[in-house]
Design a protein around this motif. Sequence first.
Motif, short mmCIF file in Angstrom:
data_model
loop_
_atom_site.label_atom_id
_atom_site.label_comp_id
_atom_site.label_asym_id
_atom_site.label_seq_id
_atom_site.Cartn_x
_atom_site.Cartn_y
_atom_site.Cartn_z
N VAL A 33 47.29 33.10 51.68
CA VAL A 33 47.11 33.42 53.09
C VAL A 33 45.93 34.36 53.29
O VAL A 33 45.07 34.15 54.14
N SER A 34 45.85 35.42 52.51
CA SER A 34 44.77 36.40 52.66
C SER A 34 44.55 37.12 51.35
O SER A 34 45.41 37.09 50.45
N ALA A 49 41.50 47.58 43.11
CA ALA A 49 42.42 46.48 42.80
C ALA A 49 42.09 45.29 43.69
O ALA A 49 41.42 45.42 44.71
N VAL A 50 42.58 44.15 43.30
CA VAL A 50 42.50 42.93 44.09
C VAL A 50 43.92 42.53 44.46
O VAL A 50 44.80 42.45 43.60
N THR A 51 44.15 42.29 45.75
CA THR A 51 45.48 41.95 46.25
C THR A 51 45.46 40.59 46.91
O THR A 51 44.56 40.29 47.70
N LEU A 52 46.46 39.78 46.60
CA LEU A 52 46.60 38.44 47.18
C LEU A 52 47.91 38.37 47.95
O LEU A 52 48.93 38.89 47.49
N THR A 53 47.90 37.73 49.11
CA THR A 53 49.10 37.53 49.91
C THR A 53 49.33 36.03 50.09
O THR A 53 48.41 35.30 50.46
N PHE A 54 50.57 35.60 49.83
CA PHE A 54 50.90 34.18 49.86
C PHE A 54 51.82 33.86 51.02
O PHE A 54 52.41 34.76 51.65
N SER A 55 51.97 32.56 51.29
CA SER A 55 52.83 32.12 52.38
C SER A 55 54.31 32.23 52.04
O SER A 55 55.16 32.16 52.93
N GLU A 56 54.64 32.37 50.78
CA GLU A 56 56.03 32.52 50.34
C GLU A 56 56.05 33.28 49.04
O GLU A 56 55.01 33.57 48.45
N GLY A 57 57.23 33.65 48.58
CA GLY A 57 57.35 34.40 47.34
C GLY A 57 56.85 33.62 46.14
O GLY A 57 56.98 32.39 46.09
N GLY A 85 56.32 45.77 45.74
CA GLY A 85 57.59 45.07 45.62
C GLY A 85 57.73 43.84 46.49
O GLY A 85 58.81 43.24 46.55
N LYS A 86 56.66 43.41 47.16
CA LYS A 86 56.72 42.23 48.02
C LYS A 86 56.53 40.97 47.18
O LYS A 86 55.50 40.81 46.53
N GLU A 87 57.52 40.08 47.22
CA GLU A 87 57.47 38.89 46.38
C GLU A 87 56.36 37.93 46.76
O GLU A 87 55.91 37.13 45.95
N ALA A 88 55.90 37.97 48.01
CA ALA A 88 54.84 37.07 48.47
C ALA A 88 53.47 37.70 48.28
O ALA A 88 52.54 37.44 49.06
N SER A 89 53.29 38.48 47.25
CA SER A 89 52.01 39.14 47.00
C SER A 89 51.76 39.24 45.50
O SER A 89 52.68 39.08 44.69
N ALA A 90 50.50 39.52 45.16
CA ALA A 90 50.11 39.76 43.77
C ALA A 90 48.95 40.75 43.77
O ALA A 90 48.06 40.68 44.63
#
Length: 706
Positions: A33-34, A49-57, A85-90
Motif C-alpha cells: 500500500v505504501s 529504516a525502511v518501512t512497508l505497509t500492506f493491505s493485510e497482515g 507490532g502491526k501485522e500489516a507492516s514490515a
Amino acid sequence: MPRRVAALLAVLAAAVALLFGGAGTAAAHATLVSTDPAQGAVTATAPAAVTLTFSEGVSLTADSVRVLDPAGKQVDNGDAAHADGKEASARVTLRQGLGNGTYTVAWRAVSEDSHPVGGAFTFSIGAPSDTTVSASAVQGAEPDAVVAAAYGTARTVAYAAFALLVGAAAFVLICWPRGVAVHQVQRLLMTGWIALLVSTVAVLLLRGPYERGTGISQAFDLSLVRATLDERIGTALAARLLLLAAGGVFLSLLVGQLGQDRTAQDPSDADGADGTGDAAEPAAAAEPGTEEGEEAELRALERRAADRPLRDARLGLGVGGAVLAVALSATWVGADHSSVGIQVPLALPTAALHLLAMAFWLGGLATLLVGLRHGVPAAAVERFSKLALAAVTVLTVTGVYQAWRGLGSWGALVDTEYGRLLLIKTGLVAGMVGLAWISRAWVARLRTAGATADGTDETADETADEAASDGTASGGKASDGTAEREAGAGAAVGGKRAATAAADGGKGGDDPARLAQLARQRAARDRASERRSRDGGPARTGLRRTVLLESAVAVAVLVVTTMLTNSPPGRVAEAVAATSQSPTAGASTVPGRTVELKLPYDTGGSTPNAKGTATVTVNPVATGPNEVTLKLDDKSGKPVSVPEVQLAFTLPDRDLGPLPVTLAAQDTGRWSGTAQLPLAGNWVVSVTVRSSDIDQSTATEQLKVG
C-alpha cells in the motif's frame, strides 16, 4: 421427470448468471500500500529504516526485506520485523554512512491467505543515480518446488480426511446408527481421524520452508515450527490438533454408545432392525384386543423404553459432533481466502458452510459405499439421498458466492490460473451432480425392489405351504431317505419352513417326488433370498457402482479444491506475464524521448467512467527518474473521474517490480508523478482503474527503456 430436469437447469443457469453477471474484484493476497521512504522519493539524508505497509497482515522472516545500494550490495541489518507490532507492516533498519544514489528495496512475505508475495521499489539518497541490481539478489515469491508439492499434498489429504471423518460420523448419526457397529465403518472413521492428524502435523512442519522458499530439509527445524506457531495459520493448526484430541474422545463415545447393542431396534430404520420389516411381523400378526395383541403391545413398549437411552445418546453425540465439525472447519476458513478481502463477516460463515456441506456429501458417499456391502437399509439410503440433495444445494449457493468474491470478471475465467481451476472444478461438480441424479433413480428402484421382493416372498410362502398341505393330505408315506434329504436341504439354507414341510411330508405324504420338488423349490428360493439380502439385487449393485464413480470424481474435486485455495487470483500478475511474453506488444522507443502509450480499459461496470482509454506519457524514457502523466478519457474523449487509479512499472526479465508511481491529481481525470526506472529493458506499464466499489480492471502495455 422433464419438469424436474428443467427446474434444475434453470437453477444452474441462474447460478451462473449470478456468478459472472455481477462479478467484481476482491482482494485475495497482500499488496503493498505504501512505503517510507516513498516510491521514487529523494531524501536529503539516509533514513534509519525502511518501512512497508500492506493491505493485510503478512508473515515475515529476518530476510523478508532487503535493501541494495547502486552496486547491488546489501545495506540493511537483516532484522526485518513488523513495525510497532502491526501485522500489516514490515520494517528493516539500515546501516550507517550510506552514500548518495538510488537504492532498491526487494521484499518477500506471506499474506494472511497463505500465499507468498513479493516485489520491489526504489528510493534515492541525495540524488538519483544509475543502479545495477543482480536478479538473484531480488528475492522472489515462489517456494521450493519439492516443498510446495509436499505442502499441497498434505493439504489435499487434510481436506479428504476432514470430509471422511465428518461425513462418516454424520451418516451413522443421522441415517444409519446401527452402522457404527460395522467394523468397516469403524475403520472408515479411524482412517479419517488418523489421516487428518498426520496431515495437520505435516502442514505444520512444512509451513516454515514453504514460507521462506527453503528446502525440505528445514522441515524439522524447531525454530521454524515455533515461528509458524506465532502466525495465524500456526494458531489454526494448533487449534486443529487440540480439536482432534477431542475428536478421538468423541469417536470412542460414538462407537461405545451406538455400537454397544447391535441387535437393538434402530429408531431411524423404518424397515426394522435388519431392513426387511421382520421386526414388525409379530405385532402385525397379532390382532388388537386379543391376549397375543396385548403381549405384542407390551413388548413394543418395553422395546421403545430400552431404545430411549440410545436415542438420547444419539442426540447428545449429534450436538457434540456438530460443534466439533464447525470448530474444525473454522481452522481452515480462518486462515484462508475467506479471512481477507471484501465482506469478511459474510465470507467466513459461507466458507464454513461450503466446507461442511462438502464433507457431508463426500464423506457420506464413502460411508454409503461401505454400507451397500454390509446391509445398509433402503430407508437409510433414501434418507441420505434427500440430505445429500440439501448439501448439494448449500454447496451451489455458497460456491457461487465464493467464486463471485474471488474471480472478478468473465475474462479471468480463462486468463488466470484461478479461473481455469474454477472451470475444472465446476465441470467435476456438475459431473458429480449428474451421477447423484442417477443414484437417486437407483434409490427409487431399490425401494421398489424391496417392496416387490417382500410381496413375492409372502406369495411364494403361501403357495408352497398350500402345495405342501395338498401333498400331505393325499396320504402315503415318504421314504426315510427322501425325508432326510428334504430336511437336510431345508437346513442347509436355513429355511425353517422348508424343513417343517419336509417333515410333514415324511409323515403323511405318499408322493416323495412331489415333496422333494417342493423342498428343492423352497431351498432355491431361500438361497435367492439370502443372496438378494446380501447383494441387494440389481438395484443395490447399480447404486453401488454409481456411488463408486461419485467417490472417484470426489477425489478429483478435492485435489482441484486444494490447488484453487493455493492459487491467488493474481489478475495483474497474469496480465503482466502475458504481455511480457508477447514479442510484438508495447512500444519501442529511443532513449531520451517522450513516448505516449494508450491503454484501453473496461471495468465491466455500468457507470460512464467504466470504459475508456488511459493515456500514459513518459519523459524522457531513460534509466533513472522519468516524469509521468496519466489521463483517463471516456469513449467520447472527455475526461472522467474515478474513485481510484494506480500506475506501476515492472521489469519481468529482472524480477523487478511492480514499482508503483505516486500520483498527484492535477485536474479531472489527470494525474502526474515520477517513475524511477533503475535498469534498461522491456518494462511493462500497468494501469489499474476502479470505477466503483466492485468494478475494476487492469490494462498493460510494454515500454522499452534503453
